[in-house]
Enzyme design. Structure first.
Site, PDB file in Angstrom:
ATOM      1  CG  ASP A  45       0.945   2.172   0.815  1.00 10.68           C
ATOM      2  OD1 ASP A  45       1.622   1.297   1.379  1.00 10.68           O
ATOM      3  OD2 ASP A  45       0.327   3.056   1.433  1.00 10.68           O
ATOM      4  CD  GLU A  50       1.642  -4.501   2.844  1.00 12.57           C
ATOM      5  OE1 GLU A  50       0.483  -4.067   2.902  1.00 12.57           O
ATOM      6  OE2 GLU A  50       2.603  -3.808   2.502  1.00 12.57           O
ATOM      7  CG  ASP A  80       3.518   2.891   7.369  1.00 12.12           C
ATOM      8  OD1 ASP A  80       3.995   3.409   6.330  1.00 12.12           O
ATOM      9  OD2 ASP A  80       2.325   2.597   7.489  1.00 12.12           O
TER      10      ASP A  80
END
Ligand code: GLC
Length: 751
Positions: free
Chosen positions: A400, A403, A474
């Protein structure tokens, strides 16, 4: 006048000071490379097994040249414009000739905000390149990864810059967590694919600026794209995944149901979840441990109080059929004495500031540093760190925040990262960060667990399907997010990423019972099948919404479990061809005008059509059935296709249809995969034309299948006559019986 020189598969080109080449990768793939600077950059997306080959001929024509293969003709005009034709000479994809009508994209405020966030507000004039293609008769664009909005991307503008924006994602979002610079164009009479092998910030304007053209622009780098010719969308996806790779067959258990939540903060809490799953008879294979299991959010640690003796706990869970997946974020807590930090500092494994000091930003553990995943040694080190999780019994890893996300503003563009042996900056490596993290995780798990690795990622790039599954990040418990989940997963699937899913029920905000019921109906068909929600939101496990929803939930999770062999067969097909598990109708009904823009229906393989209810209060669904005959899965009613029907859809009903002439293999309902020994394979026959089906069987977890240890069966059935043949026999276990059940007459035939 274009000067050219043939060198192997490359046709080197020079015209009016422009230098480049066209490389024939295969008869239907050509690479276009036009030099903007002399630096060669590697995105890691193209498989190292891709060896350019394929016959071609070059002819001179009106100052330009034509290159022909058996599948396409490429014309390079003397002004270096490049056009692609089919072998009959029909233009398929041409560079645009006219003048651009520019739009001023950024207001002064937007520019100032971008600068404030650490980005240069790149002006279009400063782009390294803008490739402008004529719109011609393109009616739809698909692919482009996880972008929001509708199935057909024509008319919209997107950016490739992996972005974690916690606001509820809506149609106007230009970028999300993933960058997959691959698009499929569907024209009135043909289709083609374009893959831009560039990791820099890219702009895909699919006709928002003009009806006459669409363009792809980059902030840096050379023009380096692959044109893919094909006569249908399946061909294009096959060729694209030949270039960027295909998934490895997943372990069977990963196709089951996964339960997750951010805030399962202790063993007791997880145990209670597991017990409730079994008590409520909701099949479940996997429980995810979000960041709460760690000691102060330090990756590769367990909190020694709340998760004391984690190995014993994980082993207990496994006795009851549960596997554990743990989250691992890239941010490493800055803390001397913490082994991951110390080792990384000692070896220089973290990203650096231009002055050579280690770069710091804030994520869950507070001040953190960021592994330089573009460096092979860093990937190996990171991969090996997973041994301690494997030793504790962890069966999968959830990547997670890659990015990479950061709480104190985005990483500046000049932060130093590696790309292989070359030192470069964040600008080049940003979109590749999640990809290389997933590769490190995959290789580490493969080495230490030996089984087929199960990795989930939030950020990725083209080619990441070789290492990881993905979830869409999300979302919120909003109807609009359930609606957008369908096209989002379909476009991801067409972008080479087949093992995908959303947070079922929605991550942020509170799910209502009705939304939960509808989301599980749509979600039970998504390849990655996980309910996940955020800390602070309404609890979202199946039993939190009352008996009616619990029963509905069970009905659809059970349906998924009966379809496990069908899903596994689709993954087997996907490993060989790249054709995804979830498919828009347009994939199989390429000439169907309705399918071009169908946003609320999808197919699972070629036989199952799902038209979920995705609107609040709706109890009748307008369902489009393409040509052919279809069976209502629940009522077995036979319906003529090529029309819209209105399907009664009370809260417990998701419209599901089976194509006439299908065979669907099914397992009995199990509480977890492996609970029951499957001695008999049952296939449901939905009468129609002669049905043919290939079924695949192996041990469901090891790589032995790659050495031929699997069975492949071909079943044929036309009602009266049924047949089973071995296409491949290499796995020692076999079914005792196979039975084919005619769903209309109820007649069972044993083979
Ligand atoms: C991110 C993830 C989410 C996770 C949370 C805490 O927001 O997208 O899935 O639960 O971080 O780790």
């Amino acid at each position: 006048m274009v000067k050219y020189l043939i060198k192997g598969q490359k046709i080197l080109l020079e015209s009016c000071d422009v230098k480049g080449y066209i490389e024939i990768i295969s008869e239907d793939i050509a690479r276009v490379y036009i030099e903007k600077d002399s630096l060669i950059r590697n995105t890691g997306a193209i498989c190292n097994t891709v060896i350019p080959s394929g016959d071609f001929k070059v002819n001179e024509l009106n100052g330009g040249i034509t290159i022909s293969t058996s599948k396409m003709i490429i014309k390079v005009r003397d002004n270096f414009k490049i056009d692609f034709y089919d072998i009959d000479g029909n233009a398929i994809c041409k560079d645009y000739e006219g003048n651009r009508t520019r739009k001023n994209r950024l207001s002064e405020i937007d520019k100032a905000l971008l600068e404030q966030e650490g980005h240069s507000a790149a002006e279009e004039e400063n782009y390294s390149f803008t490739v402008i293609k004529a719109m011609a008769d393109a009616k739809a664009f698909y692919g482009l990864g996880d972008k929001m909005g509708y199935l057909n991307k024509k008319g919209y503008m997107y950016e490739m810059w992996n972005t974690d924006n916690p606001d509820p994602q809506l149609e106007h979002f230009k970028a999300l967590y993933k960058s997959i610079p691959f698009m499929i164009a569907l024209t009135e009479s043909s289709c083609y694919g374009l893959y831009f092998d560039t990791s820099y910030h890219l702009y895909f304007d699919m006709g928002s600026e003009s009806d006459e053209y669409y363009y792809i622009a980059a902030e840096e780098g050379n023009i380096d794209y692959y044109y893919i010719a094909g006569s249908n969308i399946c061909d294009i996806i096959k060729e694209y995944t030949y270039l960027t790779g295909r998934i490895n067959l997943p372990q069977l258990f990963t196709l089951g149901y996964h339960q997750s939540r951010w805030s399962y903060a202790s063993k007791d809490e997880v145990r209670e979840i597991a017990e409730n799953m079994r008590k409520n008879r909701i099949p479940c294979d996997v429980i995810h441990f979000d960041i709460d299991y760690m000691d102060n959010y330090k990756v590769f640690t367990f909190d020694d109080k709340r998760f004391e003796k984690a190995d014993e706990f994980i082993s207990d869970l496994s006795k009851d059929g549960f596997k554990v997946v743990t989250i691992i974020d890239p941010g490493v807590k800055k803390e001397e004495g913490y082994f991951v930090y110390d080792e990384g500092i000692k070896n220089g494994y973290f990203a650096k500031n231009p002055d050579g000091t280690v770069y710091e930003n804030e994520v869950w553990p507070g001040e953190s540093v960021f592994p330089d995943f573009g460096n092979e040694n860093v990937r190996k080190w990171w991969g090996d760190l997973h041994k301690q999780l494997v030793d504790k019994g962890v069966r999968g890893i959830w990547n997670d925040m890659n990015e990479p996300a950061s709480f104190k503003g985005p990483l500046p563009e000049d932060i130093i990262f590696s790309n292989g042996d070359r030192q470069t900056n964040h600008k080049e490596m940003h979109n590749l960060y999640g990809h290389y993290m997933a590769e490190a995780t995959y290789e580490g798990m493969k080495k230490h667990d030996k089984r087929r690795p199960f990795v989930i990622t939030r950020a990725c790039f083209a080619g990441s399907q070789r290492y990881t599954t993905a979830w869409t990040g999300d979302n919120h418990s909003l109807w609009v997010h359930l609606q957008m989940a369908v096209p989002q997963l379909l476009n991801l699937s067409m972008s080479g990423m087949p093992f995908v899913g959303t947070d079922i029920g929605g991550f942020g905000s509170d799910a209502t019972p009705e939304l939960m019921a509808r989301w599980i109906q749509a979600g039970c068909f998504s390849p990655l099948f996980r309910n996940h929600s955020a800390m602070g939101t309404k609890y979202q496990e199946p039993w939190r919404f009352g008996k009616e929803v619990l029963d509905i939930y069970r009905k659809y999770v059970e349906l998924r479990y009966t379809l496990i062999p069908y899903y596994y067969d689709l993954f087997h097909e996907c490993e060989k061809t790249g054709i995804p598990v979830l498919r828009p109708l347009i994939l199989h009904y390429g000439n169907d005008k309705v399918a071009v823009n169908l946003n609320d229906e999808f197919m699972v393989g070629e036989s199952i059509l799902v038209s979920p209810v995705v609107s609040q209060g709706q109890t009748k669904k307008l369902v489009y059935l393409p040509e052919g005959k279809w069976y209502d899965y629940f009522t077995k009613e036979l319906i003529e296709g090529g029309q819209y029907i209105i399907k009664d859809s009370p809260l417990d009903t998701c419209p599901v249809f089976i194509k006439a002439g299908s065979l669907i293999p099914k397992y009995p309902v199990m509480q977890y995969i492996g609970e029951k020994q499957i001695d008999t394979l049952e296939l449901e026959y939905y009468p129609g034309e002669k049905a043919e089906y290939v079924h695949y069987l192996d041990d469901g977890e090891s790589f032995d299948y790659q050495e031929g240890k699997y069975n492949c069966y071909k079943f044929t059935c036309d009602g009266d006559n049924v047949k089973k043949e071995f296409v491949h026999k290499g796995y020692e276990k076999d079914y005792k019986d196979c039975i084919i059940k005619n769903t209309c007459t109820g007649v069972v035939k044993t083979l």
